[in-house]
Scaffold this motif. Structure first.
Motif, mmCIF file in Angstrom:
data_model
loop_
_atom_site.group_PDB
_atom_site.id
_atom_site.type_symbol
_atom_site.label_atom_id
_atom_site.label_comp_id
_atom_site.label_asym_id
_atom_site.label_seq_id
_atom_site.Cartn_x
_atom_site.Cartn_y
_atom_site.Cartn_z
ATOM 1 N N TRP A 1 0.919 -1.231 -0.105
ATOM 2 C CA TRP A 1 -0.134 0.160 0.072
ATOM 3 C C TRP A 1 0.815 1.213 -0.221
ATOM 4 N N VAL A 2 1.105 1.637 -1.252
ATOM 5 C CA VAL A 2 2.181 2.851 -1.208
ATOM 6 C C VAL A 2 1.531 4.059 -0.607
ATOM 7 N N PRO A 3 2.304 5.171 -0.037
ATOM 8 C CA PRO A 3 1.703 6.206 0.745
ATOM 9 C C PRO A 3 0.512 6.848 0.387
ATOM 10 N N ASP A 4 0.318 7.163 -0.916
ATOM 11 C CA ASP A 4 -0.807 7.847 -1.432
ATOM 12 C C ASP A 4 -1.853 6.889 -1.697
ATOM 13 N N SER A 5 -1.869 5.456 -1.522
ATOM 14 C CA SER A 5 -2.889 4.629 -1.620
ATOM 15 C C SER A 5 -3.728 4.419 -0.231
ATOM 16 N N THR A 6 -4.828 3.568 -0.592
ATOM 17 C CA THR A 6 -5.490 3.269 0.655
ATOM 18 C C THR A 6 -5.773 1.703 0.930
ATOM 19 N N TRP A 7 -6.324 1.076 1.981
ATOM 20 C CA TRP A 7 -6.411 -0.338 2.078
ATOM 21 C C TRP A 7 -8.046 -0.332 2.509
ATOM 22 N N ALA A 8 -8.545 -1.542 1.660
ATOM 23 C CA ALA A 8 -10.245 -1.603 2.071
ATOM 24 C C ALA A 8 -10.426 -2.220 3.173
ATOM 25 N N SER A 9 -11.420 -1.653 3.746
ATOM 26 C CA SER A 9 -11.803 -2.184 5.305
ATOM 27 C C SER A 9 -13.302 -2.639 5.222
ATOM 28 N N ARG A 10 -13.664 -3.555 5.709
ATOM 29 C CA ARG A 10 -15.144 -4.109 5.744
ATOM 30 C C ARG A 10 -15.115 -5.460 6.542
ATOM 31 N N PRO A 11 -15.901 -5.474 7.535
ATOM 32 C CA PRO A 11 -16.160 -6.833 8.183
ATOM 33 C C PRO A 11 -16.882 -7.891 7.484
ATOM 34 N N LEU A 12 -16.382 -9.242 7.945
ATOM 35 C CA LEU A 12 -16.929 -10.320 7.248
ATOM 36 C C LEU A 12 -18.610 -9.939 7.572
ATOM 37 N N ASP A 13 -19.291 -10.644 6.679
ATOM 38 C CA ASP A 13 -20.837 -10.581 6.879
ATOM 39 C C ASP A 13 -21.104 -11.689 7.897
ATOM 40 N N PRO A 14 -22.259 -11.695 8.462
ATOM 41 C CA PRO A 14 -22.778 -12.628 9.523
ATOM 42 C C PRO A 14 -22.954 -13.881 8.832
ATOM 43 N N ILE A 15 -23.219 -14.075 7.354
ATOM 44 C CA ILE A 15 -23.480 -15.370 6.782
ATOM 45 C C ILE A 15 -22.218 -16.234 6.660
ATOM 46 N N ASP A 16 -20.907 -15.430 6.752
ATOM 47 C CA ASP A 16 -19.705 -15.848 6.477
ATOM 48 C C ASP A 16 -19.273 -16.754 7.714
ATOM 49 N N PHE A 17 -19.810 -16.626 8.655
ATOM 50 C CA PHE A 17 -19.482 -17.342 10.187
ATOM 51 C C PHE A 17 -20.452 -18.446 10.177
ATOM 52 N N GLU A 18 -21.347 -18.484 9.390
ATOM 53 C CA GLU A 18 -22.228 -19.714 9.607
ATOM 54 C C GLU A 18 -21.666 -20.952 8.889
ATOM 55 N N ALA A 19 -22.243 -22.173 9.453
ATOM 56 C CA ALA A 19 -22.054 -23.492 9.017
ATOM 57 C C ALA A 19 -22.992 -23.663 7.710
ATOM 58 N N ARG A 20 -22.810 -23.417 6.594
ATOM 59 C CA ARG A 20 -23.825 -23.667 5.194
ATOM 60 C C ARG A 20 -23.961 -24.860 4.839
ATOM 61 N N PRO A 21 -24.864 -25.325 4.657
ATOM 62 C CA PRO A 21 -24.972 -26.729 4.173
ATOM 63 C C PRO A 21 -24.507 -26.636 2.557
ATOM 64 N N SER A 22 -24.666 -25.748 1.825
ATOM 65 C CA SER A 22 -24.085 -25.647 0.411
ATOM 66 C C SER A 22 -22.599 -25.446 0.281
ATOM 67 N N VAL A 23 -22.024 -25.143 1.508
ATOM 68 C CA VAL A 23 -20.435 -24.935 1.523
ATOM 69 C C VAL A 23 -19.774 -25.824 2.445
ATOM 70 N N PRO A 24 -19.170 -27.009 1.967
ATOM 71 C CA PRO A 24 -18.569 -27.825 2.788
ATOM 72 C C PRO A 24 -17.620 -27.127 3.342
ATOM 73 N N TYR A 25 -17.215 -27.860 5.051
ATOM 74 C CA TYR A 25 -16.202 -27.258 5.656
ATOM 75 C C TYR A 25 -16.163 -25.559 6.050
ATOM 76 N N SER A 26 -17.641 -25.141 5.894
ATOM 77 C CA SER A 26 -17.711 -23.979 6.373
ATOM 78 C C SER A 26 -18.195 -23.775 7.983
ATOM 79 N N GLY A 27 -18.147 -22.594 8.397
ATOM 80 C CA GLY A 27 -18.407 -22.471 9.848
ATOM 81 C C GLY A 27 -17.215 -21.997 10.710
ATOM 82 N N TRP A 28 -17.420 -20.893 11.561
ATOM 83 C CA TRP A 28 -16.332 -20.469 12.410
ATOM 84 C C TRP A 28 -16.792 -21.124 13.798
ATOM 85 N N PRO A 29 -15.750 -21.056 14.843
ATOM 86 C CA PRO A 29 -16.254 -21.299 16.266
ATOM 87 C C PRO A 29 -17.094 -20.415 17.006
ATOM 88 N N PHE A 30 -17.284 -19.122 16.343
ATOM 89 C CA PHE A 30 -18.236 -18.045 16.915
ATOM 90 C C PHE A 30 -18.657 -17.370 15.671
#
Length: 527
Positions: free
Chosen positions: A86-115
């Motif tokens: 990130w050169v001095p004149d640039s920026t870095w992109a910031s956004r939280p993960l979405d609530p769905i990203d933490f879920e164990a989703r049946p359509s996404v094998p191995y998905s799910g966070w511990p919280f």
């Protein structure tokens, strides 16, 4: 305090409370949390104050599978780590993960966070304060200006406008603060070559640091944190195989698995029903707002993702001249980007044919860049890849100048992601048509040869988090399974990846880890 790896005597042992390996965003953030704590912190950085060619050569590795950025260019060994991109004149992109990203989703094998996402909220907010971001607020209504930067008038709930904030600067600016502190000793040009364990291999007793002349010194710490990046975190665990043949945390052959890059690609364009909408799309470009910088994007809502089994995907829409939609322009850009990737791109001859047949389009594009103006909204997808245990970091056959195996990256994004991005585009197309805004042309899959997944130097997943050691490398506290005092920090612990850039989340996890380690170091019976 500043030191150099050349200063300790050969085989000298330096005792400390906390040893952090890697002075990138995660390592720096953790070290800062211990300022004034009275705990001794040793921060080891294999590079120097600024990027140097000799240190960068240590990043050279091998790439097989899908083309990935050259490893010595996608990572930086220096104080500040890969944030130095990130050169001095640039920026870095910031956004939280979405609530769905933490879920164990049946359509996404191995998905799910511990919280869930709510658990991380306090640390997300603290990152905003620590990193001079704008307000911890990602509601699109809070950022849109109805006159200057209005949102697209989407009429239904299927597609939503989301917001990324953009923070200026790099983590290089934390240097003076750390070297002035009596609590932190920063070692530069300190190449970690081994994590030496006790006889039972369940505790790291010493961190071995080697020098170019073949000599070495050791750091003995009560707690050790690997914060060396998404490729070197698994590599260092695999290299530590003296006591355990497979390496630390690898009893179930999981270290290095699930590696991925962000799926980023050009995916068609929006033809608007009302030409003025192109000129009014400033909200979806980086723009000043609320004392900082923001950028809008479009995303299929969680409810639709669950119903259709889609991967999380954000679409950036950028006003561009109509000439940019030509296949010759896409192929020319792809060939240029392919020079910085290995293995070589598939379909090179077809890209060259597109360029040769589209010389007129190239000329029109060059002229449009001079004249300015825009006629379409280009779409760029930023999608989470599905977790894939066959996509991984291994030890390569070549060795670096310290005799250590380099990393071999085998990125396998698979085919499911392309189908999911296209289905998300079809949902977006339907929403745009229903709202009278326009329609999407040239969906992902319509182009020939296929679009290149570019990646964004987002190295993810290769030391994934899971409470079960048969499914993850670290537990919910980022402690390596089977090793009592070794932690991992950074985006390599992400079990799933979301469509947001990873920096905000990896920093929130770093703050959370620092709080956890403070409690451990202050607690009774901590060796």
């Amino acid at each position: 305090m500043l030191s150099y790896a050349t200063e300790p005597a050969n085989d000298e042992l330096i005792e400390t409370d906390l040893c952090i390996i890697g002075a990138g965003p995660a390592g720096i953030t953790i070290a800062r949390e211990f300022l004034g704590s009275g705990q001794r912190v040793c921060l080891l950085e294999s590079g120097g104050r600024h990027p140097e060619r000799a240190a960068q050569r240590l990043n050279r590795g091998q790439s097989v599978g899908y083309p990935v950025h050259l490893l010595h260019r996608s990572r930086i060994r220096a104080f500040g780590g890969t944030s130095r991109h990130w050169v001095p004149d640039s920026t870095w992109a910031s956004r939280p993960l979405d609530p769905i990203d933490f879920e164990a989703r049946p359509s996404v094998p191995y998905s799910g966070w511990p919280f869930d996402r709510a658990h991380l909220e306090p640390w997300y907010a603290r990152v905003h304060s620590a990193c001079d971001l704008g307000p911890y607020d990602y509601e699109a209504d809070s950022w849109a200006d109805g006159l200057r930067t209005p949102r697209l008038p989407l009429s239904g709930p299927e597609v939503e406008t989301i917001v990324f904030q953009h923070a200026p600067g790099t983590f290089d600016g934390r240097y003076d603060e750390l070297v002035r502190s009596p609590d932190v000793t920063l070692f530069l040009q300190a190449q970690v070559t081994d994590l030496v364990t006790d006889e039972d291999a369940d505790r790291v007793e010493r961190v071995e640091v080697r020098r170019d002349d073949g000599s070495r010194f050791f750091v003995g710490a009560r707690l050790v944190v690997l914060a060396a990046g998404g490729i070197d975190n698994p590599r260092l665990l695999l290299l530590a195989h003296r006591a355990r043949g497979r390496g630390l945390g690898n009893d179930h052959d999981l270290v290095g698995r699930f590696f991925t890059e962000r799926l980023s690609a050009r995916t068609g364009h929006v033809v608007t029903a009302r030409p003025e909408l192109v000129e009014r799309a400033a909200f979806y470009d980086i723009h000043a707002a609320r004392g900082t910088y923001a950028q809008g994007a479009l995303r299929v809502a969680d409810k639709v993702q669950r119903e259709l089994g889609l991967l999380n995907c954000a679409f950036f829409i950028l006003a561009r001249p109509t000439s940019v939609t030509a296949e010759a322009i896409r192929s020319a850009a792809t060939l240029t980007k392919g020079l910085a990737r290995r293995p070589l791109l598939p379909g090179i001859s077809r890209h060259l044919a597109n360029v040769a047949m589209g010389v007129g389009h190239l000329a029109s594009f060059a002229l449009d860049r001079v004249r300015g103006g825009a006629g379409v909204l280009m779409l760029r997808a930023q999608c989470e890849p599905p977790p894939n245990p066959d996509s991984r970091v291994r030890l390569g056959s070549r060795r670096d100048r310290f005799g250590q195996h380099v990393a071999q990256v085998d990125w396998r994004p698979g085919t499911a992601a392309r189908a999911s991005i296209r289905a998300s585009q079809e949902t977006l197309d339907a929403a745009l048509r229903a709202s009278g805004i326009g329609h999407v042309e040239f969906l992902l899959g319509d182009e020939r040869p296929p679009a290149l997944f570019e990646g964004n130097y987002h190295h993810l997943g290769a030391t994934r988090m899971h409470p079960d050691p048969r499914q993850g490398v670290v537990d919910a506290d980022c402690l390596v399974h089977g090793v009592r005092n070794l932690y991992v920090a950074g985006s390599s612990v992400f079990p799933t990846y979301g469509c947001s850039n990873p920096t905000l989340t990896l920093l929130a996890l770093a703050l959370r880890l620092a709080d956890h380690m403070k409690q451990r170091l202050a607690g009774p019976g901590m060796p």
